[in-house]
Design a protein around this motif. Structure first.
Motif: not given
Length: 420
Positions: A69-76, A78-83, A92-94
């Protein structure tokens, strides 16, 4: 399908409301959730930035789709780590999330891709910025490069206001590193609009529109907030205009990112100013809007998990986003003092009395006696739909008046006069 939603606001509550309607969904978890989400999903006591814990939970719970939902984990990242862990994540990734994380990156990309936006200059030294604004003799907008809790943008109608904004960002470091670079741009005039697109890296499809009310008080007075209300669809955007935004903004940005080796996957929020010269981009966000999502979800007829999975795996050829023909109005009930200092922990009454609308919780928690209490600045989102904006507006205000908590306030002019 097991789904994990990350976040704790009204946006996440609205997404869960729509996700759970899908026959494909077996169970929904939300980390960390809130007092209202707890009635729709199993809440998990993990914060949005505890990325490693979230990954471990997703693996152990057999999560098929994670929605950030929020932008902060995306900028951290999280998508890279999960993928990397073999998990499917909507967001989107970082490297792509920097589109929201850096105003300078976004403006430079728009310039390179010939996307229409306000004329701008970028500064990293206060003296250069001050020298520039003293020569302009026109209204300007001063923006912190990085994230500043939604408060890093100043609309300046005089040289003095622009200087104050620059000193606040660059000299007094009001938002720490967010103000190391600043964007100074012309002030655009017109109506603001929010347009959303689902993107698979190369292509995109429009996913609805909304209009947001940012100021705290009626008649667009008072300080900027995270949003005091919204309507959907946007009253000035038709299908042709949405297609124009897709062709002249979304697709050029996706292709421009690809040229840098960045594949943007997820939802792209395009903040526009509808000027007399056509739509111009104000900003990009890399996630669903809040409170725009709350207004949009009751109108969505398509299967949301299906749309998200198609976006994640890149198969968007058969995507069809179907919306109800009605209009939707969202009213935000906030704590006294918001967006400044406010107190929390107050009991909320009347929630069960709302029968002709939706209540999406934003800043709520469960108290010691099991009752719902306030826990944030923006507390609740009351949404209603109708055949036109006025019908939806009347229903929404009728429902919000059934709810109360000490210090509760809301704007009385959301969606006023939109049908005329």
């Amino acid at each position: 399908m097991n789904i994990l939603v990350i976040g704790s606001g009204g946006r996440e509550h609205a997404l869960i409301y729509k996700l759970r309607q899908s026959p494909q969904v077996r169970k929904i978890y939300c980390a960390p959730g809130n007092g209202g989400i707890a009635s729709m999903a199993e809440t998990v006591d993990i914060g949005p930035l505890e990325v490693d814990k979230l990954r471990a939970f997703a693996l152990s719970a057999g999560i098929d789709l994670t929605v950030v939902g929020p932008e902060i984990p995306l900028m951290a990242g999280i998508a890279d780590v999960f993928e990397d862990a073999g998990l499917t994540v909507f967001g989107p990734k970082k490297s792509a999330a920097v589109l929201e994380g850096s105003k300078v990156f976004a403006k430079d990309l728009m310039k390179r891709c010939n996307v229409s936006t306000a004329n701008f200059e970028v500064f990293s030294h206060l003296g250069d910025a001050l020298s520039y604004v003293r020569k302009q003799h026109r209204p300007l907008v001063v923006k912190a490069d990085g994230l500043a809790q939604g408060k890093g943008v100043s609309v300046c109608h005089s040289e003095e206001e622009a200087e104050t904004a620059l000193r606040n960002l660059m000299e007094e470091k009001a938002f720490a590193g967010a103000g190391e670079k600043v964007v100074v741009e012309e002030l655009l005039e017109g109506k603001e609009a929010s347009v959303f697109a689902l993107c698979n890296g190369e292509n995109g499809v429009i996913f609805g529109s909304a209009m947001d009310y940012k100021r705290a008080h009626d008649n667009d007075e008072g300080p900027n907030t995270g949003g005091m209300g919204s309507v959907s669809p946007h009253p000035m955007l038709d299908k042709n205009m949405e297609q124009t935004v897709l062709n002249t903004v979304v697709l050029p940005i996706l292709h421009g990112l690809l040229e840098q080796g960045i594949a943007y996957k997820g939802v792209l929020y395009v903040g526009l100013m509808l000027t007399k010269d056509g739509p111009k981009v104000l900003e990009f966000n890399v996630r669903f809007g809040d409170p725009e999502t709350q207004a949009m979800m009751p109108l969505l007829k398509s299967d949301l998990p299906e749309l998200m999975m198609a976006t994640c795996i890149g198969d968007m050829g058969h995507i069809n986003v179907d919306w109800a023909s009605e209009k939707s109005v969202c009213i935000v009930a906030a704590s006294q003092g918001y967006p400044g200092h406010y107190e929390t922990g107050f009991p909320i009454t009347g929630l069960n009395d709302v029968k002709d609308g939706f209540v999406f919780h934003a800043g709520t928690a469960i108290g010691k006696n099991g009752s719902v209490i306030t826990s944030g600045g923006r507390v609740l989102n009351v949404v209603a739909t109708g055949k036109n904006y006025e019908e939806a507006r009347q229903k929404a205000y009728m429902e919000v008046q059934k709810i109360s908590f000490p210090g509760m306030f809301y704007r009385s002019d959301i969606a006023a006069n939109l049908d005329t």
